[in-house]
Design a protein around this motif. Structure first.
Motif, PDB file in Angstrom:
ATOM      1  N   ILE A  28      10.793  -1.398  -1.764  1.00 22.43           N
ATOM      2  CA  ILE A  28      11.385  -0.344  -2.265  1.00 22.43           C
ATOM      3  C   ILE A  28      10.411   0.321  -3.346  1.00 22.43           C
ATOM      4  N   ASN A  29       9.879  -0.563  -4.064  1.00 20.17           N
ATOM      5  CA  ASN A  29       8.813  -0.355  -5.063  1.00 20.17           C
ATOM      6  C   ASN A  29       7.816  -1.139  -5.389  1.00 20.17           C
ATOM      7  N   TYR A  30       6.427  -1.036  -5.626  1.00 19.60           N
ATOM      8  CA  TYR A  30       5.481  -2.269  -5.926  1.00 19.60           C
ATOM      9  C   TYR A  30       4.562  -1.728  -6.896  1.00 19.60           C
ATOM     10  N   CYS A  31       3.563  -2.530  -7.567  1.00 21.02           N
ATOM     11  CA  CYS A  31       2.746  -2.164  -8.478  1.00 21.02           C
ATOM     12  C   CYS A  31       1.290  -2.264  -8.126  1.00 21.02           C
ATOM     13  N   ARG A  32       0.302  -1.702  -8.468  1.00 16.76           N
ATOM     14  CA  ARG A  32      -0.968  -1.847  -8.363  1.00 16.76           C
ATOM     15  C   ARG A  32      -1.695  -1.776  -9.694  1.00 16.76           C
ATOM     16  N   LYS A  64       3.080   2.156 -10.372  1.00 15.85           N
ATOM     17  CA  LYS A  64       4.035   1.817  -9.550  1.00 15.85           C
ATOM     18  C   LYS A  64       4.743   2.608  -8.658  1.00 15.85           C
ATOM     19  N   LEU A  65       4.624   2.629  -7.496  1.00 16.90           N
ATOM     20  CA  LEU A  65       5.075   3.294  -6.339  1.00 16.90           C
ATOM     21  C   LEU A  65       6.544   3.098  -6.200  1.00 16.90           C
ATOM     22  N   HIS A  66       7.176   4.296  -6.133  1.00 11.67           N
ATOM     23  CA  HIS A  66       8.578   4.211  -5.730  1.00 11.67           C
ATOM     24  C   HIS A  66       8.931   4.979  -4.417  1.00 11.67           C
ATOM     25  N   ILE A  67       9.006   4.386  -3.266  1.00 10.48           N
ATOM     26  CA  ILE A  67       9.337   4.930  -2.067  1.00 10.48           C
ATOM     27  C   ILE A  67      10.463   5.826  -1.977  1.00 10.48           C
ATOM     28  N   GLU A  68      11.616   5.379  -2.918  1.00 11.81           N
ATOM     29  CA  GLU A  68      12.781   6.117  -2.877  1.00 11.81           C
ATOM     30  C   GLU A  68      12.675   7.519  -3.244  1.00 11.81           C
ATOM     31  N   THR A  69      13.048   8.660  -2.778  1.00  9.33           N
ATOM     32  CA  THR A  69      12.732   9.986  -3.222  1.00  9.33           C
ATOM     33  C   THR A  69      13.638  10.446  -4.334  1.00  9.33           C
ATOM     34  N   ALA A  70      13.285  11.472  -5.061  1.00 11.59           N
ATOM     35  CA  ALA A  70      14.114  12.071  -6.315  1.00 11.59           C
ATOM     36  C   ALA A  70      13.279  13.058  -6.614  1.00 11.59           C
ATOM     37  N   SER A  85       8.772  10.930  -3.096  1.00  6.32           N
ATOM     38  CA  SER A  85       8.676   9.451  -3.954  1.00  6.32           C
ATOM     39  C   SER A  85       7.856   9.807  -4.964  1.00  6.32           C
ATOM     40  N   TYR A  86       7.468   9.062  -6.035  1.00  5.45           N
ATOM     41  CA  TYR A  86       6.623   9.099  -6.961  1.00  5.45           C
ATOM     42  C   TYR A  86       6.181   7.822  -7.575  1.00  5.45           C
ATOM     43  N   VAL A  87       5.183   8.072  -8.255  1.00  7.96           N
ATOM     44  CA  VAL A  87       4.320   6.725  -9.261  1.00  7.96           C
ATOM     45  C   VAL A  87       4.673   6.925 -10.653  1.00  7.96           C
ATOM     46  N   CYS A  88       4.868   5.744 -10.890  1.00  2.00           N
ATOM     47  CA  CYS A  88       5.045   5.798 -12.437  1.00  2.00           C
ATOM     48  C   CYS A  88       3.882   4.982 -13.234  1.00  2.00           C
ATOM     49  N   GLU A  89       3.450   5.211 -14.125  1.00  2.00           N
ATOM     50  CA  GLU A  89       2.292   4.551 -14.677  1.00  2.00           C
ATOM     51  C   GLU A  89       2.325   3.926 -16.206  1.00  2.00           C
ATOM     52  N   LEU A 104      -9.038 -11.999 -11.278  1.00  2.00           N
ATOM     53  CA  LEU A 104      -7.865 -12.308 -10.029  1.00  2.00           C
ATOM     54  C   LEU A 104      -6.970 -11.304 -10.175  1.00  2.00           C
ATOM     55  N   ALA A 105      -6.518 -10.299 -11.147  1.00  2.00           N
ATOM     56  CA  ALA A 105      -5.811  -9.139 -10.857  1.00  2.00           C
ATOM     57  C   ALA A 105      -6.213  -8.118  -9.789  1.00  2.00           C
ATOM     58  N   GLU A 106      -7.546  -8.183 -10.025  1.00  2.00           N
ATOM     59  CA  GLU A 106      -8.244  -6.911  -9.035  1.00  2.00           C
ATOM     60  C   GLU A 106      -8.485  -7.614  -7.592  1.00  2.00           C
ATOM     61  N   GLU A 107      -8.494  -9.046  -7.369  1.00  2.00           N
ATOM     62  CA  GLU A 107      -9.178  -9.306  -6.276  1.00  2.00           C
ATOM     63  C   GLU A 107      -8.385 -10.046  -5.713  1.00  2.00           C
ATOM     64  N   LYS A 108      -7.265 -10.920  -6.042  1.00  2.92           N
ATOM     65  CA  LYS A 108      -6.587 -11.913  -5.327  1.00  2.92           C
ATOM     66  C   LYS A 108      -5.023 -11.938  -5.693  1.00  2.92           C
ATOM     67  N   THR A 109      -4.656 -11.692  -6.771  1.00  6.00           N
ATOM     68  CA  THR A 109      -3.119 -11.695  -7.053  1.00  6.00           C
ATOM     69  C   THR A 109      -2.166 -10.634  -6.837  1.00  6.00           C
ATOM     70  N   GLU A 110      -1.033 -11.064  -6.727  1.00  8.14           N
ATOM     71  CA  GLU A 110       0.362 -10.262  -6.749  1.00  8.14           C
ATOM     72  C   GLU A 110       0.297 -10.024  -8.354  1.00  8.14           C
ATOM     73  N   THR A 111       0.653  -8.747  -8.590  1.00  7.04           N
ATOM     74  CA  THR A 111       0.468  -8.347  -9.964  1.00  7.04           C
ATOM     75  C   THR A 111       1.993  -7.262 -10.143  1.00  7.04           C
ATOM     76  N   ARG A 112       2.164  -7.392 -11.439  1.00 12.60           N
ATOM     77  CA  ARG A 112       3.746  -6.646 -11.834  1.00 12.60           C
ATOM     78  C   ARG A 112       3.441  -6.054 -13.012  1.00 12.60           C
ATOM     79  N   CYS A 113       4.069  -4.818 -13.214  1.00  7.43           N
ATOM     80  CA  CYS A 113       4.058  -4.077 -14.321  1.00  7.43           C
ATOM     81  C   CYS A 113       5.256  -4.537 -15.401  1.00  7.43           C
ATOM     82  N   LEU A 114       4.615  -4.694 -16.615  1.00  2.00           N
ATOM     83  CA  LEU A 114       5.414  -5.150 -17.716  1.00  2.00           C
ATOM     84  C   LEU A 114       5.995  -3.852 -18.503  1.00  2.00           C
ATOM     85  N   ARG A 115       7.034  -3.774 -18.770  1.00  2.00           N
ATOM     86  CA  ARG A 115       7.620  -2.573 -19.556  1.00  2.00           C
ATOM     87  C   ARG A 115       6.671  -2.547 -20.798  1.00  2.00           C
ATOM     88  N   GLY A 116       6.282  -1.099 -21.112  1.00  4.32           N
ATOM     89  CA  GLY A 116       5.615  -1.064 -22.228  1.00  4.32           C
ATOM     90  C   GLY A 116       5.737   0.367 -22.816  1.00  4.32           C
TER      91      GLY A 116
END
Length: 356
Positions: A52-56, A65-71, A173-177, A196-208
């Motif tokens: 539904i959504n994921y981060c890069r 963070k891409l939100h595939i659901e539309t708004a 759809s929309y992208v949050c930053e 590792l964040a750039e090359e190998k690992t699954e990453t997540r966005c922490l609220r800030g």
């Protein structure tokens, strides 16, 4: 519904968001009651395009963070704020490429980003009130912006990386930053996390939240300890011109965060010379509006008035009418109450610099 904030570093898993019936909002289908969460996560990596959504995360740029659901554009703006970020603001060709790749991977044609020309036709600004040209990216699709039907005032980006003005009520759809360096990268190997964040690992966005920029002190502003600095402009101009003037001085149209601040600004207005060139000299423009959605008042930084900290309206306000025309911009009356005012009515105004 329960909030979920799970950190595990070195061979563990991170989830940020809300849980519904033990399901992860970040990875749909992941049972959080399982004893083999890590195994489930690994097996679900192949289903990433169906999230539904994921981060890069991109080193030096931040997390998107891409939100595939539309708004609608305004709903997307709200959703990003609720996650502790904001609708993506593109500051470079490199950042546009990051977002384009994210969108292309999900096979989406068009997404909302954080810019609009709701303040003034053809003057596209980011949700932080900076010209898109000054922000650093202005590559338009051929023939754009074209403002079809005089209804296209919000900014989208296509998967080819080109900008397009669209009707703010359309659903995309929309992208949050969340900007670098306010992104926490947690990997299965704590060493050299940036790489590792750039090359190998699954990453997540922490609220800030965004870091405040440097504050400039000006001699022509009046400072109130612990609150901020203010300048009353007595030559009346339109609200949008007032907004630009404040930014050129290194500040912004005043945003009231408390009754104490409202009182400080009101007293300063009373001590200032009379406002000239305005049919409504009893009002001074400040930094809020309902241009995004009628009746939904937000500051020029996108906060609701309640979140900003001051919601005391003048008697009978807001009434959304003056001389037969709608009122979508914000002002402060001589007694310290909020008032809606026509964006095309010349008024005096108050600029603010943060506490020095």
């Amino acid at each position: 519904m329960a909030s979920a904030l799970i950190f595990v570093v070195l061979g563990t898993v991170n989830f940020f968001g809300t849980m519904h019936n033990n399901q992860s909002s970040v990875v749909p289908g992941l049972n959080l009651t399982s004893t083999s969460i890590l195994d489930q996560l690994i097996s679900l990596r192949a289903r990433r395009n169906n999230y539904i959504n994921y981060c890069r995360y991109t080193s030096g740029i931040g997390a998107h963070k891409l939100h595939i659901e539309t708004a609608s554009w305004n709903s997307a703006r709200h959703n990003c704020q609720d996650e502790g970020g904001h609708l993506a603001i593109i500051n470079s060709v490199e950042e546009a490429q990051v977002i384009s790749k994210l969108v292309d991977t999900a096979n989406i044609e068009t997404i909302w980003i954080g810019a609009h020309d709701l303040f003034n036709e053809d003057e596209f600004v980011t949700i932080e009130n900076e010209s898109i040209y000054k922000a650093g990216y202005s590559m338009w699709e051929r023939g754009e912006p074209n403002n079809v039907g005089n209804k296209e005032h919000c900014l989208a980006i296509r998967k080819n990386g080109k900008l397009d003005d669209r009707n703010c009520k359309q659903a995309f759809s929309y992208v949050c930053e969340i900007r670098y360096p306010q992104v926490y990268v947690v990997s299965r190997n704590a060493e050299n996390q940036e790489k590792l964040a750039e090359e190998k690992t699954e990453t997540r966005c922490l609220r800030g939240s965004l870091l405040a920029g440097p504050v400039t002190r000006r001699d022509d502003y009046t400072y109130t300890s612990g609150i901020g600095g203010y300048k009353v402009h007595t030559r009346a101009v339109l609200w949008n011109e007032a907004r630009i003037t404040c930014e050129e001085e290194g500040g912004h149209l005043a945003i009231l965060n408390s009754a104490a601040e409202a009182n400080a600004v009101t007293q300063l207005c009373k001590k200032s010379p009379a406002i000239t060139g305005s049919p409504l000299p009893q009002f001074a423009g400040i930094g809020f509006h309902d241009l995004y959605r009628e009746g939904q008042y937000v500051t020029i930084h996108g906060q609701t008035l309640a979140k900003a900290g001051f919601t005391q309206w003048a008697p009978g306000q807001p009434d959304n009418i003056y001389d037969g025309k709608p009122e979508n911009c914000g002002s402060l009356d001589k007694n310290g109450g909020l008032n809606d005012i026509g964006c095309d009515v010349p008024i005096g105004f108050v600029c603010e610099l943060p506490a020095y």
